[in-house]
Scaffold this active site. Structure first.
Site, PDB file in Angstrom:
ATOM      1  CB  SER A  56     -33.130  46.602  44.132  1.00 10.39           C
ATOM      2  OG  SER A  56     -33.890  46.034  44.729  1.00 10.39           O
ATOM      3  CG  ASP A  74     -30.702  43.999  45.804  1.00 10.67           C
ATOM      4  OD1 ASP A  74     -30.001  45.122  45.880  1.00 10.67           O
ATOM      5  OD2 ASP A  74     -31.987  44.030  45.908  1.00 10.67           O
TER       6      ASP A  74
END
Length: 681
Positions: free
Chosen positions: A223, A508
């Site tokens: 991320s 993610d």
């Protein structure tokens, strides 16, 4: 990789997935000219099930010759189906239609032999089909091994010398450390948007000031922390320099106005960018829009840097090796709770930990079949990977439901037991989109609409599957390497796993656990010390506790995370966790994002004056905090405060870090039994 000879078929396997020999069928078709008609056309469809191409469609004009290729497993004994829809005319008022089909088994077609077949579409029109097969190279472009690639092994050899020199300097040793005495130390950064990006800059700056950055072998991220990493690795010698320049550049982008990101001018550019990618054969989604918008946010314009370009920053071992992490999930209808697979990225390779399958990083996004590179696509700019690693809006609402309901473990167990009970007497549909919680809703259109809403991933990154065509080994489920990473119900169904999918869907990693630990926990990397950088605002121990629990369930060596109620209520800047009983478990130093002694000290050991107390106030908590996940713009003051806080927390934890490194060196020298136990407090 083993080679098995079975009825003349040479199978290549790592005991998890299997590659079979591949042949190529060359099909050349032509239409004989008609003396009767002025103009003739035919719509030709060639289909060969189980091949990489599957179907070719074209319009053949009189006298034209076209060639097509089909790649297929050699011993499948496939058949070619040809269908010609023929239209002939002498003018607008005189049209005739006819069709013809032909099925051609390829079992008896010898390699290199050319066979001619005539397909009659009408009295005056014939289709001539020439067939020729040839064997493809046995070389695989997908690496089927669980060990590290040759490039990473070379990097480790060079980096070990840098780390040894760094440790000698930090501990002021009189003699050089021997190769086997040098520990592998890694930085593990979690996600957290711009908060993670800014904090990681501060922490790396702190390590640099302590002289410990040269002692690091790996840096892993997911991320927002990947934004810091990808920016730093544009400079091939970044860790050997002062970090002031990249930090100032990051600050400039963080404080600039983002309104223009979605101006009409930029939207037109984004549209053209996505159109161009589509022309290149790249599957586009809303994730690509997020990518070009993110590129505008983190840079001033197009940044042509690519993941494989980062090889220049590690080819001499001059910087730690960056590792990036994403999750492969089912595109829709299955929550991350029910299916997920770790996918790691490095400047050298991209691959799945569970399958032991890796490709060159520059080939990510290209098309593969049975381990062979079929179509080479251009490597995407780094912004498309940054968007993939941080597609924070791709959350599956079913995952939210699971997260909320997981607070009541008895209810969670009841639901799971009901699902299992229902499945004993219920035959799921053949579709791979079968939802384990289907008992909760009735069938019908309304259910379909609700399910689509609950499982939509608006920002998933769909890309060509480089495991396409592979078969699962008959004993894959019992293999220890697969067992280490199998963690979902679908793992026991080979036709539900990634090699059976046309594409892969990457999101993610934080939508399962906000961690980038898995690449560091591969036993082949032999990581001794992990510096865990956590950027959570609400629960600074949740990620590390979830990682520990996950490792316990998977049988992966990792220390137990034991915390007192006081620690949870008032967390400190650093915690040391060691498993004295398991000599394969890494030492973990955990750094929560907290503002503890920084409130009273501007430097380690240097107290603030009364007039400087306001500088020690960093608003990490509350809805009004400027560091919330979705905030992409900071003031200069907010950026500086977070940067200084994270820099300070690292330098103030110097003794903890040196203690962990010292223990690791002693363990490397004489084994863990001779080392003194340590106090995690």
């Amino acid at each position: 990789m083993k080679e098995n000879l079975d009825r003349l078929e040479n199978l290549l396997t790592n005991n998890i997935i299997v590659a079979r020999p591949v042949s190529c069928l060359n099909v050349c078709v032509s239409k004989e000219k008609s003396a009767k008609y002025f103009k003739e056309e035919g719509d030709l469809e060639l289909r060969m099930k189980g091949t990489y191409e599957d179907t070719w469609k074209t319009v053949l004009e009189s006298g034209s010759v076209e060639c097509f290729y089909f790649h297929y497993p050699t011993y499948w004994e496939p058949q070619l189906n040809a269908h010609l829809q023929h239209c002939s005319s002498n003018g607008e008022q005189d049209k005739q239609n006819s069709s013809a089909s032909l099925t051609m088994p390829l079992k008896s077609l010898s390699v290199g032999q050319e066979v001619k077949v005539i397909l009659t579409a009408s009295e005056d029109t014939n289709l001539e089909v020439k067939l020729r097969t040839q064997t493809c190279s046995e070389h695989l472009d997908v690496r089927l091994r669980f060990d590290l690639c040759g490039e990473e092994k070379t990097f480790l050899h060079k980096r070990k010398k840098v780390v040894a020199a760094g440790l000698k300097s930090v501990f002021q040793l009189e003699e050089d450390l021997l190769d086997h005495e040098v520990p592998v130390v890694a930085v593990m950064a979690t996600g957290g948007g711009c908060r993670a990006m800014t904090s990681l800059y501060g922490q790396l700056s702190g390590l640099k000031k302590l002289g410990i950055l040269d002692c690091i072998t790996y840096i892993s991220g997911t991320s927002g922390s990947t934004w810091t990493m990808s920016n730093l690795y544009e400079d091939s010698n970044w860790s050997q320099k002062d970090l002031e320049r990249p930090i100032l550049e990051a600050k400039r982008h963080m404080v600039k106005n983002k309104i223009s990101t979605f101006s009409l001018e930029h939207l037109i550019y984004y549209q053209e960018e996505l159109r161009q990618r589509a022309k290149e054969g790249i599957s586009t989604s809303f994730n690509d829009l997020w990518a070009v918008a993110l590129e505008n946010i983190l840079h001033d314009g197009v940044n042509d840097f690519k993941l494989s370009d980062q090889q220049q920053a590690v080819n001499q071992g001059q910087n730690p090796l960056p590792l990036y992490l994403a999750l492969n999930v089912k595109e829709n209808h299955i929550s991350t709770f029910d299916f997920k697979e770790w996918c790691e990225f490095s400047p050298y390779e991209v691959g799945f930990l569970k399958y032991g399958a890796f490709i060159h990083s520059e080939d990510f996004g290209s098309e593969f079949f049975m381990g062979r590179l079929m179509k080479k696509n251009l490597e995407s700019r780094i912004c498309y990977l940054e968007a993939l690693w941080s597609n924070i809006l791709a959350v599956n609402l079913l995952d939210v439901w699971n997260k909320l309901s997981s607070t009541d473990e008895s209810w969670q167990k009841l639901i799971r037991s009901k699902i299992r009970n229902i499945e004993r007497n219920h035959i799921p549909p053949e579709s791979s989109t079968y939802l384990g919680t289907s008992w909760m809703c009735p069938d019908g259109k309304l259910f379909q609409i609700i399910r689509n809403i609950l499982t939509d991933r608006p920002l998933h990154h769909h890309i060509h599957n480089f495991l396409n065509g592979f078969h699962m080994h008959k004993d894959y489920y019992q293999e220890s390497q697969f067992s280490t990473w199998k963690d979902s119900r679908l793992d026991q169904f080979p036709n539900q796993l990634t090699p059976s999918e046309e594409g892969i869907c990457l999101v993610d990693a934080a939508y399962f656990i906000n961690t980038s630990c898995p690449p560091l926990l591969r036993k082949e990397r032999k990581v001794d010390v992990i510096l865990s950088f956590d950027y959570s605002l609400d629960n600074p121990f949740q990620s590390i506790e979830q990682t520990s629990e996950y490792c316990l369930e998977q049988g992966i060596p990792f220390p137990k995370i034991s915390l007192s109620e006081e620690d949870k209520k008032n967390p400190r800047e650093c915690y040391l966790f060691v498993d004295e009983e398991n000599n394969k478990s890494p030492i973990v130093l955990h750094f929560p994002l907290v503002n503890d002694t920084f409130q009273k000290f501007k430097e380690p050991g240097v107290e603030r004056r009364q007039t400087e107390m306001a500088e020690g106030t960093v608003p990490l908590s509350g809805y009004c905090s400027p560091y919330q996940l979705m905030n992409f713009t900071y003031t200069k003051k907010d950026f500086d405060k977070l940067l200084k806080l994270t820099d300070y927390n690292i330098r103030n934890s110097r003794d903890f870090i040196l203690q962990a490194l010292s223990i690791a060196i002693e363990w490397k020298k004489c084994g863990r039994k001779c080392a003194q136990p340590c106090d995690s407090s």
